[in-house]
Design an enzyme around this catalytic site. Structure first.
Site, PDB file in Angstrom:
ATOM      1  N   ALA A  35       0.838  -1.208   0.000  1.00 31.96           N
ATOM      2  CA  ALA A  35       0.000   0.000   0.000  1.00 31.96           C
ATOM      3  C   ALA A  35       0.869   1.252   0.000  1.00 31.96           C
ATOM      4  CB  ALA A  35      -0.896   0.001   1.240  1.00 31.96           C
ATOM      5  N   ASP A  36       0.432   2.296  -0.722  1.00 31.84           N
ATOM      6  CA  ASP A  36       1.120   3.583  -0.567  1.00 31.84           C
ATOM      7  C   ASP A  36       0.341   4.412   0.467  1.00 31.84           C
ATOM      8  OD1 ASP A  36      -1.075   4.734  -1.833  1.00 31.84           O
ATOM      9  OD2 ASP A  36      -0.064   4.972  -3.754  1.00 31.84           O
ATOM     10  N   SER A  37       0.824   5.615   0.746  1.00 33.10           N
ATOM     11  CA  SER A  37       0.230   6.380   1.852  1.00 33.10           C
ATOM     12  C   SER A  37      -1.248   6.691   1.593  1.00 33.10           C
ATOM     13  CB  SER A  37       1.019   7.659   2.091  1.00 33.10           C
ATOM     14  OG  SER A  37       1.127   8.388   0.888  1.00 33.10           O
ATOM     15  N   ASP A  39      -3.285   4.798  -0.183  1.00 39.66           N
ATOM     16  CA  ASP A  39      -4.029   3.549   0.035  1.00 39.66           C
ATOM     17  C   ASP A  39      -4.369   3.390   1.514  1.00 39.66           C
ATOM     18  OD1 ASP A  39      -3.968   2.526  -2.625  1.00 39.66           O
ATOM     19  OD2 ASP A  39      -1.910   1.835  -2.333  1.00 39.66           O
ATOM     20  N   VAL A  40      -3.404   3.734   2.379  1.00 39.23           N
ATOM     21  CA  VAL A  40      -3.639   3.567   3.815  1.00 39.23           C
ATOM     22  C   VAL A  40      -4.786   4.480   4.267  1.00 39.23           C
ATOM     23  CG1 VAL A  40      -2.640   3.812   6.116  1.00 39.23           C
ATOM     24  CG2 VAL A  40      -1.270   2.827   4.262  1.00 39.23           C
TER      25      VAL A  40
END
Ligand code: NAP
Lengths: 79, 248
Positions: A35-37, A39-40
């Site tokens: 996940a990228d930021s 996505d989080v």
């Protein structure tokens, strides 16, 4: 009723497009699940919707693994 | 073909001027329109009524763009009524002109609050919905003075330059989710905002416009329609100058 872990797993599988068996409690969102930021942030939003709760930014920051999220939800769920 | 058929658009500050024209033109292209206002209730109702009379869909929602709670309520009402938010036009804006030497803190604060923070608040609030949809169009109405500076408008220029920077950051942060953000920088457009300026100032401004005339709200609405439609699908983070050639 599905367990918290099952529901969290479903959200993660849908959002991150990973395999269900990759979603282990110790798996980290950014490290193991890719996940990228953003996505989080989205995951947290969807967990809020799924469990009808509010997760503050500080609490969200402290959740880095699947297990963290499950534990947090189990502890704070209002039911 | 209608360019916004089935889309839902929120236009802030749509009770008068440029915003009202954007609301009308989007509705004419098939969009469901949310006519936002803060004080001019009757005028906002009239814009919505006009849209409905021409066969379009519109609701009127009062919200101060700088107030996160009111803005959230507006987004919720929009989603409840129309099921989505496809386009956000951040148009609401005010002026409190003064030379910097004389500018009061509250003149500075009011303009920064509505013209800059308002864009942040509204953008942040629609982002959640647009991210879920995996699509969205954000169109920010900046101003050419945000590019060139203008004596007597320190607050307004700072806010509008800020909007241009914010547009670029919005574009970068949300591009991976199918959301684009672009700005329009109008020059001198004939609305209540510019009506207030003295004839002297108007004549001086005219001298700086190569096309030799002021712009019309319809001309801004056309650019906003382009940016909100599929025609601008490969464009994000940009600022369109609509100023009769004042800045090149
Ligand atoms: N006219 C120009 O030459 C020109 C040039 C460059 C850029 N612009 C920009 O274009 C935009 C529209 O300008 P305009 O000329 O159409 O201005 P306008 O005729 O004065 O209309 C301003 C609109 O903003 C709304 N508004 C003001 N404060 C608000 C708030 N806190 N929350 C929600 N809505 C609010 C007003 O609604 P209420 O009446 O209900 O308060 C009104 O509908 C502004 O951002 C302006 O800076 C204008």
């Amino acid at each position: 009723m599905s367990t918290v872990l099952e529901r969290v797993t479903k959200v993660i599988v849908d959002r991150l497009g990973v395999e269900e068996n990759e979603v282990k409690p110790e798996a980290s969102f950014t490290g193991d699940l890719g996940a990228d930021s953003l996505d989080v942030v989205e995951l947290v939003m969807e967990l809020e919707d799924e469990f009808d709760m509010e997760i503050s930014d500080e609490d969200a920051e402290s959740m880095s693994t699947v297990g963290d999220a499950v534990a947090y939800i189990e502890k704070n769920q209002n039911s | 073909m209608s360019k916004l058929a089935g889309k839902t658009a929120i236009v802030t500050g749509a009770s008068r001027g440029i915003g009202a024209e954007i609301a009308r033109s989007f509705a004419a292209e098939g969009a469901n329109v949310v006519v936002n206002y803060s004080g001019s209730k009757e005028k906002a109702e009239a814009v919505a009524e006009e849209i409905r009379k021409s066969g379009g869909e519109a609701i009127v929602v009062k919200a101060d763009v700088a107030d996160a709670d009111q803005v959230k309520a507006m987004i919720d009402e929009t989603v409840k009524t129309f099921g989505a938010v496809d386009v956000l036009v951040n148009n609401a804006g005010i002026t409190r002109d003064n030379l910097m030497m004389r500018m009061k803190d509250d003149e500075w604060d009011d303009v920064i609050n509505i013209n800059l923070k308002g864009v942040f608040v509204c953008t942040k609030a629609v982002t959640r919905q647009m991210m879920k949809q995996r699509s969205g169009r954000i169109v920010n109405i900046a101003s050419i003075v945000g590019v060139m500076g203008n004596a007597g408008q320190a607050n307004y220029v700072a806010a509008k330059a800020g909007v241009i920077g914010l547009t670029k950051t919005t574009a970068r942060e949300l591009a991976s989710r199918g959301i684009t953000a672009n700005a329009i920088a109008p020059g001198f457009i004939m609305t209540d905002m510019t009506d207030r300026l003295s004839d002297d100032i108007q004549q001086t401004m005219l001298g700086q416009i190569p096309l030799g005339r002021f712009g019309k709200p319809e001309e801004v609405a056309k650019a906003a329609l382009f940016l909100a439609s599929d025609e601008a699908s490969y464009m994000t983070g940009q600022t369109l100058h609509l100023d009769g050639g004042m800045v090149m």
